[in-house]
Design an enzyme around this catalytic site. Structure first.
Site, PDB file in Angstrom:
ATOM      1  N   LYS A 219      61.925  71.853  25.624  1.00  0.00           N
ATOM      2  CA  LYS A 219      62.050  71.073  24.405  1.00  0.00           C
ATOM      3  C   LYS A 219      62.882  71.854  23.395  1.00  0.00           C
ATOM      4  O   LYS A 219      62.710  73.076  23.267  1.00  0.00           O
ATOM      5  CB  LYS A 219      60.663  70.774  23.822  1.00  0.00           C
ATOM      6  CG  LYS A 219      59.776  69.968  24.764  1.00  0.00           C
ATOM      7  CD  LYS A 219      60.278  68.553  24.937  1.00  0.00           C
ATOM      8  CE  LYS A 219      59.333  67.746  25.814  1.00  0.00           C
ATOM      9  NZ  LYS A 219      59.763  66.334  25.924  1.00  0.00           N
ATOM     10  N   ASP A 247      65.601  68.888  25.965  1.00  0.00           N
ATOM     11  CA  ASP A 247      65.146  67.580  25.493  1.00  0.00           C
ATOM     12  C   ASP A 247      64.898  67.659  23.998  1.00  0.00           C
ATOM     13  O   ASP A 247      64.044  68.421  23.550  1.00  0.00           O
ATOM     14  CB  ASP A 247      63.853  67.214  26.236  1.00  0.00           C
ATOM     15  CG  ASP A 247      63.373  65.800  25.953  1.00  0.00           C
ATOM     16  OD1 ASP A 247      63.875  65.176  24.995  1.00  0.00           O
ATOM     17  OD2 ASP A 247      62.491  65.326  26.696  1.00  0.00           O
ATOM     18  N   GLU A 273      68.677  65.706  26.808  1.00  0.00           N
ATOM     19  CA  GLU A 273      67.965  64.427  26.827  1.00  0.00           C
ATOM     20  C   GLU A 273      67.630  63.992  25.406  1.00  0.00           C
ATOM     21  O   GLU A 273      67.248  64.815  24.568  1.00  0.00           O
ATOM     22  CB  GLU A 273      66.685  64.638  27.643  1.00  0.00           C
ATOM     23  CG  GLU A 273      65.894  63.384  27.940  1.00  0.00           C
ATOM     24  CD  GLU A 273      64.818  63.655  29.003  1.00  0.00           C
ATOM     25  OE1 GLU A 273      65.072  64.456  29.935  1.00  0.00           O
ATOM     26  OE2 GLU A 273      63.723  63.075  28.889  1.00  0.00           O
ATOM     27  N   GLU A 300      63.896  57.240  28.169  1.00  0.00           N
ATOM     28  CA  GLU A 300      62.441  57.062  28.184  1.00  0.00           C
ATOM     29  C   GLU A 300      61.978  56.116  27.077  1.00  0.00           C
ATOM     30  O   GLU A 300      60.932  55.484  27.201  1.00  0.00           O
ATOM     31  CB  GLU A 300      61.700  58.399  28.097  1.00  0.00           C
ATOM     32  CG  GLU A 300      61.655  59.019  26.728  1.00  0.00           C
ATOM     33  CD  GLU A 300      60.770  60.259  26.672  1.00  0.00           C
ATOM     34  OE1 GLU A 300      61.218  61.310  27.138  1.00  0.00           O
ATOM     35  OE2 GLU A 300      59.652  60.179  26.147  1.00  0.00           O
ATOM     36  N   ASP A 323      61.295  54.769  32.460  1.00  0.00           N
ATOM     37  CA  ASP A 323      59.866  54.958  32.188  1.00  0.00           C
ATOM     38  C   ASP A 323      59.131  53.741  32.739  1.00  0.00           C
ATOM     39  O   ASP A 323      59.552  52.605  32.517  1.00  0.00           O
ATOM     40  CB  ASP A 323      59.635  55.098  30.680  1.00  0.00           C
ATOM     41  CG  ASP A 323      58.185  55.384  30.348  1.00  0.00           C
ATOM     42  OD1 ASP A 323      57.872  56.535  30.018  1.00  0.00           O
ATOM     43  OD2 ASP A 323      57.350  54.440  30.426  1.00  0.00           O
ATOM     44  N   HIS A 350      61.363  59.527  33.742  1.00  0.00           N
ATOM     45  CA  HIS A 350      60.470  60.153  32.775  1.00  0.00           C
ATOM     46  C   HIS A 350      59.039  60.064  33.265  1.00  0.00           C
ATOM     47  O   HIS A 350      58.592  59.021  33.734  1.00  0.00           O
ATOM     48  CB  HIS A 350      60.588  59.436  31.425  1.00  0.00           C
ATOM     49  CG  HIS A 350      59.559  59.859  30.425  1.00  0.00           C
ATOM     50  ND1 HIS A 350      58.606  59.000  29.912  1.00  0.00           N
ATOM     51  CD2 HIS A 350      59.321  61.058  29.841  1.00  0.00           C
ATOM     52  CE1 HIS A 350      57.848  59.649  29.047  1.00  0.00           C
ATOM     53  NE2 HIS A 350      58.255  60.893  28.985  1.00  0.00           N
TER      54      HIS A 350
END
Lengths: 439, 439
Positions: A219, A247, A273, A300, A323, A350
């Site tokens: 992240k 992400d 992402e 997602e 997703d 995801h």
């Protein structure tokens, strides 16, 4: 004749924010939750299971939205649903009064997706097959009949979809054999949550490589210097042969994303992402154009097939997430997988949260067997949280998801989980120490 | 010190489907409804009013979504809201757990918009001004401080917005004088509902022209031959000097829209509204490119500022609708109006339903006085339904909305309306003849 008797719903929440599992730049304290639905029949032991995934507050709103669909289901003959999965989905999505609440987006669309997924679970159970196999065993004509092509035909027509499916149909059985032997590649986000220390990130990254994963994801998006340091540390830790994705969870505007990702470009990022708003198709295209060294992805939170269509038409992404619980159920995800295959865009589903791994593995495996025919250049996200609450939990071995064998969509939770984590009256939430988190 | 004591909600529904008022190609039987909210203070008689508009089923879901925001409001000092309308909106939109349910779209975003609008209503009441005047009297700096520029700065920066607002600030008082004298142009959809006969359409079109309207709008999209006939009949009825717009309510795919609108091009259409999915930015751009004789518009279902930004960046529309109760309240509509002004796109606000005329007139008038500085090349939709339920109903005279004079956002309903139309227990719904409609 079997009848649908009820659409029972449950507001189920897990107090995950207590451990900072799942923390990222936009979601500092999620309590992973499910608006869980059981489509009950009058045949003992035969039910369909589904859920929408949320991160805490508002799971009650999501649950009420599923309740609002009961009149489309109660009293129906089972055959009206499992014998016509395309028509059933269109009746839910086409409810003109409920459509106003989207259209085809947000709470109401996720509720429709949960109920549609429960119908597919039920259909696969009746067929005695795991969902991926139930889809893979459909003829091209059967599969195409489940898809709503409204708003899609400028990019993909039913005839084109049939041609694509027929082209891979003859070799399905070879891919089923491969899937059963090899599984489907997984990647892991477990090392990369923002709430973790550098040491914990490095330890988990090493463990991930040892466990067989070839891709990890970190992240990013809170502080660019931290991100550069953490990405470099991760690269040192895992060596040159492991892919590192990042992400940002929609943290940036377009200009910020470009500047930030340029700072990360020397770490060799596998993909970046959600660099910005999931709605910003043109923004993703601009970022991709201006940061050619970093592959761009989103998906997602991409709310329906019309948005995916445009991401592909605009050349806005190098790869895409899907997703299982955001869009209008299996039907809409099949449309998205067909679009991705037509445009040659790789899919990295995801997962994580609660139950998203359990669901989306079926879609990825059906895609490999019957749609794109590919799995070696893609991977399903894996986070090792909360699987113990499911009757048919995912099995990840040596960095791969093993193909589920039990009939259905792997969505059913244990009765004990529903009792313990039911919000706000389950023991997980009623103990005095828990109440403060329930705001 | 005044405190906010409660966020009271009401599920209010009007059985409009009994008369086919409001029927169109996608919405055959709407029961116009409001998820109505009262932001109560501990000062007698001082409350803020707002609502989300729906068309029947699901109004309970919308109401529960507003309830989910109560913890952001209850117990606050009034100053924390009315003294910081930008910060208040950002706290609601930034609730990370609730954000997952959109983000910034659908049921949860409309709920946030209703509560934000109630806060602006309260602020304008305290200032003793109608909302349009409250906004118009803000300094450029105050107005810009209410706007969330996240995801916008690639198209519009705060500094650009300030420059635009300062450029028109000196002439505000002249435009206020003009607005009070002339009103703001209206157009009417009343003749054009699909459920009406040709004779009723023609009679209502003649009455509209007699009443001073310079633009009428017809619903289209069920049958192309019917649409060609009705548009030609309307043109014969109103003569060459009245504008005729059409509205397909998202009925078509991109290819269908192009073919259908080409059939209508000899009627001289003022604009074609919602030809396809509101999400399909690239689709609107393709339609506009391929049918150059028909101006293209969308917006009433465009769910946030990021989508409007892209409609403008892509050159997808000739003009745009805004809706007062779809996006994140006044703040987000101010952002959208600034974007439209920057890109030189005319705004024809969406209204009708229940209370949408009452709300959106304030935004259009504020835009004229303080943002775009224009009103003669645009008009607000007007439908003469359900105004009697509001304490400060719109006044349309000789084809123009007269500027509201009472303090607030004109959103307050009569107590008798709340009692009579409250669903499902109000008399309008409890009488035996009514129950069948309540499915």
């Amino acid at each position: 004749m079997t009848k649908i008797t009820a659409l029972d719903t449950y507001d189920v929440r897990f107090p995950t924010s207590r451990e900072l599992d799942g923390s990222d730049a936009m979601n500092p304290d999620p309590d992973y939750s499910a608006a869980y639905v059981v489509m009950r029949t009058d045949q003992p032991g035969l039910n369909g299971y589904g859920f929408a995934f949320t991160i805490g507050r508002g799971n009650d709103v999501q649950t009420v939205a599923i309740d609002a669909l009961a009149h489309h289901v109660q009293g129906l003959d089972l055959d009206d649903i499992v014998g016509d999965l395309g028509g059933f989905a269109q009746r839910l999505i086409g409810d003109s009064q409920l459509r106003w609440l989207g259209p085809e987006k947000g709470v109401m669309h996720m509720a429709i997706g949960a109920v549609i997924n429960a119908a597919w679970d039920l259909a696969a159970r009746m067929a005695g097959k795991p969902l991926w196999r139930f889809i893979a065993d459909m003829t091209p004509e059967q599969l195409v009949s489940t898809i709503d092509f409204r708003y899609l035909t400028d990019a993909l027509t039913p005839d084109e979809a049939l041609t694509m499916l027929h082209a891979v149909a003859a070799s399905k059985s070879q891919r089923i054999t491969r899937l059963l032997a090899e599984g489907y590649p997984a990647y892991t986000t477990s090392p990369g949550w923002l709430g973790y220390t550098d040491e914990k990130m490095q330890r988990l990254a090493r463990e991930a490589v040892t466990a067989g994963f070839r891709t990890i994801k970190l992240k990013v998006g809170m502080n660019v210097e931290d991100d550069v340091r953490r990405c470099r540390l991760a690269r040192e830790t895992v060596g040159p042969d492991i892919d590192i994705a990042v992400d940002a969870n929609q943290r940036w505007g377009v200009d910020d994303a470009i500047a930030w990702l340029q700072r990360l470009s020397d770490v060799r990022i596998a993909w970046a992402e959600e660099p910005t708003s999931p709605d910003d198709i043109l923004g993703h295209a601009a970022i991709r154009r201006d940061v050619p060294s970093v592959p761009i992805s989103t998906g997602e939170h991409t709310h329906n097939r019309v948005m995916f269509k445009q991401l592909f038409q605009a050349g806005a992404v190098d790869l895409v997430q899907i997703d299982a619980a955001r869009v209008g159920g299996v039907n809409e995800n099949l449309a998205i997988l067909l679009l991705a295959a037509k445009f040659g865009v790789r899919v990295f589903p995801h997962a994580g949260g609660v139950g998203l791994c359990e669901l989306v593995q079926h879609l990825a495996m059906a895609d490999f067997v019957a749609i794109s025919g590919k799995k070696d250049d893609r991977a399903i996200e894996f986070v090792d949280h909360l699987h113990e609450h499911f009757i048919d939990p995912v099995i990840v071995h040596n960095g791969c998801y093993l193909a589920p064998q039990s009939p259905g969509f792997s969505a059913q939770m244990h009765a004990s989980t529903l009792a313990h984590y039911r919000y706000p009256d389950g023991p997980a939430w009623c103990e005095p120490a828990s109440v403060a988190r329930a705001q």
